[in-house]
Design a protein around this motif. Structure first.
Motif, short mmCIF file in Angstrom:
data_model
loop_
_atom_site.label_atom_id
_atom_site.label_comp_id
_atom_site.label_asym_id
_atom_site.label_seq_id
_atom_site.Cartn_x
_atom_site.Cartn_y
_atom_site.Cartn_z
N GLY A 19 -0.40 7.14 1.42
CA GLY A 19 -1.72 7.76 1.37
C GLY A 19 -2.84 6.77 1.62
N GLU A 20 -2.74 5.59 1.02
CA GLU A 20 -3.75 4.55 1.23
C GLU A 20 -3.78 4.12 2.69
OE1 GLU A 20 -3.92 2.12 -2.97
OE2 GLU A 20 -2.17 1.81 -1.68
N ALA A 47 -2.78 5.84 5.28
CA ALA A 47 -3.30 6.94 6.09
C ALA A 47 -4.82 6.95 6.05
CB ALA A 47 -2.74 8.27 5.58
N GLN A 48 -5.39 6.77 4.87
CA GLN A 48 -6.84 6.77 4.74
C GLN A 48 -7.45 5.58 5.49
OE1 GLN A 48 -8.26 6.51 0.72
NE2 GLN A 48 -10.27 7.29 1.26
N LEU A 49 -6.88 4.40 5.32
CA LEU A 49 -7.42 3.20 5.97
C LEU A 49 -7.28 3.24 7.49
CD1 LEU A 49 -6.14 0.57 3.40
CD2 LEU A 49 -8.52 1.17 3.86
N CYS A 50 -6.26 3.93 7.98
CA CYS A 50 -6.03 4.03 9.43
C CYS A 50 -6.64 5.29 10.04
CB CYS A 50 -4.53 4.01 9.73
SG CYS A 50 -3.75 2.42 9.40
N ASN A 51 -7.22 6.12 9.17
CA ASN A 51 -7.80 7.39 9.62
C ASN A 51 -6.76 8.24 10.36
OD1 ASN A 51 -9.92 9.22 9.72
ND2 ASN A 51 -10.62 8.47 11.71
N CYS A 52 -5.58 8.34 9.75
CA CYS A 52 -4.48 9.12 10.30
C CYS A 52 -3.93 10.03 9.21
CB CYS A 52 -3.34 8.19 10.75
SG CYS A 52 -3.75 7.12 12.14
N THR A 53 -3.07 10.95 9.60
CA THR A 53 -2.41 11.78 8.61
C THR A 53 -1.29 10.99 7.94
OG1 THR A 53 -0.76 12.66 10.14
CG2 THR A 53 -2.87 13.86 9.99
N ALA A 54 -0.92 11.40 6.75
CA ALA A 54 0.19 10.75 6.06
C ALA A 54 1.49 10.91 6.85
CB ALA A 54 0.34 11.32 4.65
N SER A 60 5.09 8.54 -5.35
CA SER A 60 4.51 7.76 -4.26
C SER A 60 5.53 6.76 -3.70
CB SER A 60 3.29 6.97 -4.75
OG SER A 60 2.27 7.84 -5.15
N ARG A 118 0.85 -1.20 0.00
CA ARG A 118 0.00 0.00 0.00
C ARG A 118 0.88 1.24 0.00
NH1 ARG A 118 -5.77 -0.67 0.16
NH2 ARG A 118 -6.11 -2.79 0.87
#
Length: 112
Positions: A39-40, A42-49, A73, A36
């Motif tokens: 960015g992916e 971060a989104q899945l963990c609900n955290c900042t990059a 990336s 992953r």
């Protein structure tokens, strides 16, 4: 483990410390399905990059993940699959402890 010198025990402790944070365990769990991007994750963990990058840096330092840059990336994947066997062993042990605790509780409350 009993024959390890103190320096090696320090490295073992640091390895376990890398696994002691829930977000890092979540990252490893997500990476079990494949690589992953930051960015992916971060989104899945609900955290900042930036937060995910710090966690990934620590996991990489201990050889748990590896990174590969592609264009702009960065993608991460598991470097040491044995971490899943270790986590399964620990999770199984915790499940057994919870089951025993529930059984003791049931004995005292008359439930079950």
């Amino acid at each position: 483990m009993k024959d390890l010198p103190p320096e090696a025990l320090g490295q073992v402790a640091a390895y376990f410390q890398a696994l002691s944070e829930p977000t890092r365990l979540r990252i490893l769990n997500i990476l079990h399905d494949g690589e992953r991007s930051v960015g992916e994750l971060a989104q899945l963990c609900n955290c900042t990059a930036a937060n995910i990058s710090r966690h990934l840096s620590l996991l990489a330092k201990h050889g748990l993940v590896t990174r590969e840059g592609r264009g702009t990336s960065v993608y991460y994947r598991i470097a040491d699959e044995s971490v899943y066997a270790l986590c399964d062993l620990v999770c199984g042990s915790i499940a057994q402890q919870l089951e025993r605790s529930a059984q003791r509780h049931a004995m005292f409350t008359g439930a079950g």
